[in-house]
Design an enzyme around this catalytic site. Structure first.
Site, PDB file in Angstrom:
ATOM      1  N   SER A 162      22.168  33.961  37.205  1.00  0.00           N
ATOM      2  CA  SER A 162      22.287  33.043  38.346  1.00  0.00           C
ATOM      3  C   SER A 162      20.897  32.519  38.695  1.00  0.00           C
ATOM      4  O   SER A 162      19.891  33.188  38.409  1.00  0.00           O
ATOM      5  CB  SER A 162      22.844  33.787  39.565  1.00  0.00           C
ATOM      6  OG  SER A 162      22.705  32.998  40.735  1.00  0.00           O
ATOM      7  N   TYR A 179      22.470  41.429  44.863  1.00  0.00           N
ATOM      8  CA  TYR A 179      22.887  40.388  43.915  1.00  0.00           C
ATOM      9  C   TYR A 179      21.677  39.708  43.298  1.00  0.00           C
ATOM     10  O   TYR A 179      21.578  39.560  42.078  1.00  0.00           O
ATOM     11  CB  TYR A 179      23.756  39.367  44.651  1.00  0.00           C
ATOM     12  CG  TYR A 179      24.293  38.267  43.762  1.00  0.00           C
ATOM     13  CD1 TYR A 179      25.349  38.522  42.887  1.00  0.00           C
ATOM     14  CD2 TYR A 179      23.763  36.983  43.789  1.00  0.00           C
ATOM     15  CE1 TYR A 179      25.844  37.524  42.063  1.00  0.00           C
ATOM     16  CE2 TYR A 179      24.254  35.980  42.976  1.00  0.00           C
ATOM     17  CZ  TYR A 179      25.303  36.256  42.117  1.00  0.00           C
ATOM     18  OH  TYR A 179      25.799  35.268  41.297  1.00  0.00           O
TER      19      TYR A 179
HETATM   20  N1  LIG Z   1      30.180  30.528  41.451  1.00  0.00           N
HETATM   21  C1  LIG Z   1      28.890  30.398  41.553  1.00  0.00           C
HETATM   22  O1  LIG Z   1      28.379  29.571  42.309  1.00  0.00           O
HETATM   23  C2  LIG Z   1      27.999  31.273  40.700  1.00  0.00           C
HETATM   24  C3  LIG Z   1      26.625  30.972  40.680  1.00  0.00           C
HETATM   25  C4  LIG Z   1      25.783  31.729  39.899  1.00  0.00           C
HETATM   26  C5  LIG Z   1      26.293  32.772  39.136  1.00  0.00           C
HETATM   27  N2  LIG Z   1      27.619  33.057  39.180  1.00  0.00           N
HETATM   28  C6  LIG Z   1      28.082  34.175  38.348  1.00  0.00           C
HETATM   29  O2  LIG Z   1      29.184  33.774  37.571  1.00  0.00           O
HETATM   30  C7  LIG Z   1      29.964  34.905  37.220  1.00  0.00           C
HETATM   31  C8  LIG Z   1      31.423  34.597  37.531  1.00  0.00           C
HETATM   32  O3  LIG Z   1      31.561  34.379  38.925  1.00  0.00           O
HETATM   33  P1  LIG Z   1      32.587  33.331  39.571  1.00  0.00           P
HETATM   34  O4  LIG Z   1      31.843  32.494  40.532  1.00  0.00           O
HETATM   35  O5  LIG Z   1      33.399  32.699  38.507  1.00  0.00           O
HETATM   36  O6  LIG Z   1      33.440  34.357  40.457  1.00  0.00           O
HETATM   37  P2  LIG Z   1      34.992  34.650  40.599  1.00  0.00           P
HETATM   38  O7  LIG Z   1      35.783  33.405  40.583  1.00  0.00           O
HETATM   39  O8  LIG Z   1      35.083  35.561  41.751  1.00  0.00           O
HETATM   40  O9  LIG Z   1      35.336  35.443  39.246  1.00  0.00           O
HETATM   41  C9  LIG Z   1      34.876  36.726  38.999  1.00  0.00           C
HETATM   42  C10 LIG Z   1      35.600  37.271  37.782  1.00  0.00           C
HETATM   43  O10 LIG Z   1      35.098  38.576  37.476  1.00  0.00           O
HETATM   44  C11 LIG Z   1      36.186  39.501  37.452  1.00  0.00           C
HETATM   45  N3  LIG Z   1      35.672  40.811  37.863  1.00  0.00           N
HETATM   46  C12 LIG Z   1      35.212  41.191  39.088  1.00  0.00           C
HETATM   47  N4  LIG Z   1      34.853  42.476  39.060  1.00  0.00           N
HETATM   48  C13 LIG Z   1      35.100  42.929  37.789  1.00  0.00           C
HETATM   49  C14 LIG Z   1      34.957  44.171  37.137  1.00  0.00           C
HETATM   50  N5  LIG Z   1      34.501  45.259  37.777  1.00  0.00           N
HETATM   51  N6  LIG Z   1      35.309  44.265  35.822  1.00  0.00           N
HETATM   52  C15 LIG Z   1      35.798  43.178  35.165  1.00  0.00           C
HETATM   53  N7  LIG Z   1      35.961  41.995  35.731  1.00  0.00           N
HETATM   54  C16 LIG Z   1      35.609  41.861  37.029  1.00  0.00           C
HETATM   55  C17 LIG Z   1      37.236  38.889  38.379  1.00  0.00           C
HETATM   56  O11 LIG Z   1      38.568  39.325  38.125  1.00  0.00           O
HETATM   57  P3  LIG Z   1      39.215  40.693  38.750  1.00  0.00           P
HETATM   58  O12 LIG Z   1      39.089  40.597  40.230  1.00  0.00           O
HETATM   59  O13 LIG Z   1      40.621  40.684  38.221  1.00  0.00           O
HETATM   60  O14 LIG Z   1      38.444  41.831  38.163  1.00  0.00           O
HETATM   61  C18 LIG Z   1      37.097  37.421  37.996  1.00  0.00           C
HETATM   62  O15 LIG Z   1      37.747  37.175  36.756  1.00  0.00           O
HETATM   63  C19 LIG Z   1      29.393  36.076  38.020  1.00  0.00           C
HETATM   64  O16 LIG Z   1      28.554  36.841  37.194  1.00  0.00           O
HETATM   65  C20 LIG Z   1      28.594  35.392  39.100  1.00  0.00           C
HETATM   66  O17 LIG Z   1      27.548  36.188  39.593  1.00  0.00           O
HETATM   67  C21 LIG Z   1      28.476  32.339  39.943  1.00  0.00           C
END
Ligand SMILES: NC(=O)c1ccc[n+]([C@@H]2O[C@H](COP(=O)([O-])OP(=O)(O)OC[C@H]3O[C@@H](n4cnc5c(N)ncnc54)[C@H](OP(=O)(O)O)[C@@H]3O)[C@@H](O)[C@H]2O)c1
Length: 286
Positions: A162, A179
């Site tokens: 991130s 985080y």
């Molecule tokens: N969205 C943003 O703005 C943003 C920005 C920078 C970085 N990121 C990064 O992008 C990645 C994805 O995030 P997102 O924004 O797409 O969030 P999201 O929509 O909340 O998706 C998170 C995913 O991770 C899974 N997950 C959560 N805990 C888990 C665990 N213990 N084991 C396996 N799977 C798990 C969730 O499914 P379950 O609940 O079924 O496990 C879901 O599929 C993360 O690493 C996040 O830090 C996001």
């Protein structure tokens, strides 16, 4: 063609026949990436997250992309934060595939709370999934990633870090200390693994998304003044979109990205530079 000519452009971004695993693939950025991997030609894309039903639902949606895809999405629920969960994921994948070409270590979690009350348990939970879980996932998948990897066609690991790992995350009432620290840690882990795994013909790169509206970021988006305000502050005047993730992931995992190793690619429209916060390793912030 001469030595400096490219003679097969159509296959440069193709993932035809590749086998991929996406942790956190059931929604958000992981689902966008998985959809791109399938449409770029992957034969199998394993969708993993903790909730079985969420994985199955995502696979249904992805498999309905026919006729745009020739491969299939396969549900493989597992908890990436625990070593047993990671091993169970490897086992599930091994039943359906004898090797893995592409691993997206994307599952992540966040926690927002003020400094004085920031709980030990929350910090630990975030580090366990975002750093230890990523390391365990890559280590446990290394034998499958090595199976078909060659100098000419290396296997790929992409870590979802991130911009919070490059600049300052959220501070104040909803501060994301764990985080932000976890994302800086996983970026450096990626650089170390790039050098370790390069000779095994596996590249390791990180992506650093800015704000993308997902379940994880929606709360923070609201607290930060809403989507419109954040978009307005961005040099590109918008938030991230699925194609922004898709393009970078396909680049890094296709022949086009075969010599990119140990890189961290920001996908934030330049927002961090605009805030004057981007720090490069070894360079002082001026
Ligand atoms: N969205 C943003 O703005 C943003 C920005 C920078 C970085 N990121 C990064 O992008 C990645 C994805 O995030 P997102 O924004 O797409 O969030 P999201 O929509 O909340 O998706 C998170 C995913 O991770 C899974 N997950 C959560 N805990 C888990 C665990 N213990 N084991 C396996 N799977 C798990 C969730 O499914 P379950 O609940 O079924 O496990 C879901 O599929 C993360 O690493 C996040 O830090 C996001």
């Amino acid at each position: 063609m001469g030595d400096h000519q490219l003679d097969d452009f159509p296959s440069l971004f193709s993932l035809k026949g590749k086998v991929a695993v996406v942790t956190g693939g059931s929604r958000g950025l992981g689902l966008s990436a998985a959809s791109a991997l399938l449409q770029a030609g992957c034969s199998k894309v394993f969708i993993s997250s903790r909730k079985r039903s969420a994985c199955e639902d995502a696979c249904k949606v992805l498999n309905s992309l026919l006729p745009n895809i020739s491969g299939k999405a396969i549900s493989a629920p597992a908890d990436a934060a625990s070593i047993d969960g990671v091993r169970s994921l490897v086992e599930q994948v091994s039943k359906e595939a004898d090797h893995v070409d592409i691993l997206l270590a994307n599952a992540g979690a966040t926690w927002g709370e003020a400094f004085d009350t920031h709980p030990d348990s929350a910090f630990a939970k975030v580090m366990d999934l975002n750093v230890r879980g990523v390391f365990n996932t890559i280590r446990e998948f290394a034998p499958l990633l090595q199976k078909r990897a060659t100098v000419e066609d290396p296997s790929r690991v992409v870590i979802t870090a991130s911009v919070a790992g490059l600049g300052i995350g959220t501070i104040g009432k909803q501060a994301t200390f764990g985080y932000s620290a976890s994302k800086a840690a996983v970026l450096h882990l990626g650089r170390n693994l790039a050098v370790e795994l390069g000779p095994r013909h596996i590249t390791v790169n990180s992506i650093c998304p800015g704000f993308f509206p997902t379940k994880m970021s929606n709360g923070l988006l609201k607290l930060s003044g809403g989507a419109e305000k954040i978009a307005e502050a961005n040099p590109m005047k918008r938030l991230g979109r699925p194609e922004d993730i898709a393009g970078v992931v396909v680049y890094l995992t296709s022949r086009a990205g075969g010599h990119v190793n140990g890189a961290a690619i920001e996908i934030d429209g330049g927002a961090l530079w605009a805030r004057g916060e981007l720090m490069e390793p070894g360079k002082a912030k001026l």
